[in-house]
Design an enzyme around this catalytic site. Structure first.
Site, PDB file in Angstrom:
ATOM      1  N   ASN A 156      15.384 -21.206  41.054  1.00  0.00           N
ATOM      2  CA  ASN A 156      14.765 -21.852  41.537  1.00  0.00           C
ATOM      3  C   ASN A 156      14.230 -21.200  43.136  1.00  0.00           C
ATOM      4  OD1 ASN A 156      12.917 -23.926  42.851  1.00  0.00           O
ATOM      5  ND2 ASN A 156      14.665 -25.370  44.026  1.00  0.00           N
ATOM      6  N   LYS A 192      11.916 -21.658  45.047  1.00  0.00           N
ATOM      7  CA  LYS A 192      11.570 -22.751  46.127  1.00  0.00           C
ATOM      8  C   LYS A 192       9.889 -21.275  47.407  1.00  0.00           C
ATOM      9  CE  LYS A 192      15.771 -24.108  46.905  1.00  0.00           C
ATOM     10  NZ  LYS A 192      17.366 -24.386  47.721  1.00  0.00           N
ATOM     11  N   GLU A 225      15.438 -31.571  47.826  1.00  0.00           N
ATOM     12  CA  GLU A 225      14.649 -31.237  48.855  1.00  0.00           C
ATOM     13  C   GLU A 225      13.364 -31.924  49.233  1.00  0.00           C
ATOM     14  OE1 GLU A 225      16.148 -26.717  49.279  1.00  0.00           O
ATOM     15  OE2 GLU A 225      13.625 -26.711  48.000  1.00  0.00           O
ATOM     16  N   GLU A 238      22.941 -31.496  41.599  1.00  0.00           N
ATOM     17  CA  GLU A 238      22.928 -30.856  43.017  1.00  0.00           C
ATOM     18  C   GLU A 238      23.518 -31.358  44.076  1.00  0.00           C
ATOM     19  OE1 GLU A 238      19.082 -29.379  44.315  1.00  0.00           O
ATOM     20  OE2 GLU A 238      18.644 -30.980  43.177  1.00  0.00           O
ATOM     21  N   GLY A 258      23.726 -24.273  50.257  1.00  0.00           N
ATOM     22  CA  GLY A 258      23.631 -23.841  52.184  1.00  0.00           C
ATOM     23  C   GLY A 258      24.191 -24.521  53.594  1.00  0.00           C
ATOM     24  N   SER A 290      24.531 -24.034  45.034  1.00  0.00           N
ATOM     25  CA  SER A 290      25.125 -22.840  45.674  1.00  0.00           C
ATOM     26  C   SER A 290      26.261 -22.157  44.709  1.00  0.00           C
ATOM     27  CB  SER A 290      25.802 -22.614  47.350  1.00  0.00           C
ATOM     28  OG  SER A 290      25.162 -23.655  47.697  1.00  0.00           O
TER      29      SER A 290
END
Length: 250
Positions: free
Chosen positions: A9, A11, A97, A167, A173, A212
């Site tokens: 991904n 982003k 997100e 996720e 992050g 991650s």
């Protein structure tokens, strides 16, 4: 045995030149991993470039989001029909997100999941909990709510083709990491939820880990029996790192 899947991904990253270089590097290196299904998810503005570069490869590509309708007065939105027109086979639905920053609730995510199927796209359904939710012991309740909202809109059989990506938002992050055992436990829980509707689908459905993933933890994660691959964020922007993850899956 379920085939391993590694999806990148990208982003909101990459100039045209950077995206071209990344595509070429991944395309060249991916030939060494024929047993892995590799997917890239570029920004909308790079879909045509992606189609042009990957059309003669085994790498698949998809969108990062979609709107519900086929067409209409929805400024700034992209339909599943448009994605399919650029050769997309996949689309992310319910990424953390989108849920957290753009306030997409589980009903909206479920409607997008259904829309993806209507346009012949394979949705990659993202589910997962925040750090606060995990600390309160709400991980399973959160994931159940997110998954059940989709199962109320579609038949369980669609998960023979659709993909689920777990996720743990708290491990993306933040400097925190989920152990392979923690990831495996949640994957087992998700598979159990599917099994309540169909044991056969639960055994064949692909569940990816998306917290991650990097070259130095990929092998340990992929060794877990319930982890069928990875949804890779930052590491997918570096061809060497992304291909190392593909190697671990291979």
């Amino acid at each position: 045995m379920r085939r391993k899947i590694v999806a990148g991904n990208w982003k909101m990253h990459g100039s045209r030149v950077e995206t071209m270089a990344l595509l070429n590097a991944i395309k060249s290196g991916a030939r060494a991993y024929p047993s892995v299904s590799i997917i890239v998810l570029p920004s909308f503005v790079h879909l045509q470039l992606t189609e042009n570069q990957l059309a003669d490869s085994l790498i698949a590509w998809g969108g990062q989001n979609l709107y519900l309708g086929q067409a209409g007065a929805f400024t700034g939105e992209i339909s599943g029909l448009m994605l399919a027109d650029y050769g997309c086979q996949y689309v992310l639905v319910g990424h953390s997100e989108r849920r957290l920053l753009f306030h997409e609730d589980s009903i909206t995510v479920a409607e997008k999941f259904k829309a993806a199927l209507q346009f012949g796209l394979q949705p990659i359904l993202c589910v997962g909990e925040t750090r606060q939710q995990r600390e309160k012991g709400q991980t399973e309740a959160v994931i159940a709510e997110q998954l059940q909202a989709v199962l109320q809109c579609v038949d369980i059989d669609v998960f023979r083709l659709a993909i689920i990506a777990y996720e743990p938002v708290w491990a993306i992050g933040t400097g925190l990491t989920a152990t392979p055992a923690q990831a495996q436990a949640v994957h087992e829980y998700i598979r159990g939820l599917l099994a309540e509707h169909s044991v056969d689908v639960a055994n064949t459905a692909h569940i990816l880990y998306g917290g991650s993933v990097k070259p130095d933890n990929a092998s340990e994660l992929f060794a877990m029996p319930g982890i069928d691959g990875a949804l890779v964020g930052g590491a997918s922007l570096d061809a060497k790192s992304f291909l190392a993850i593909c190697q671990a899956a291979n």
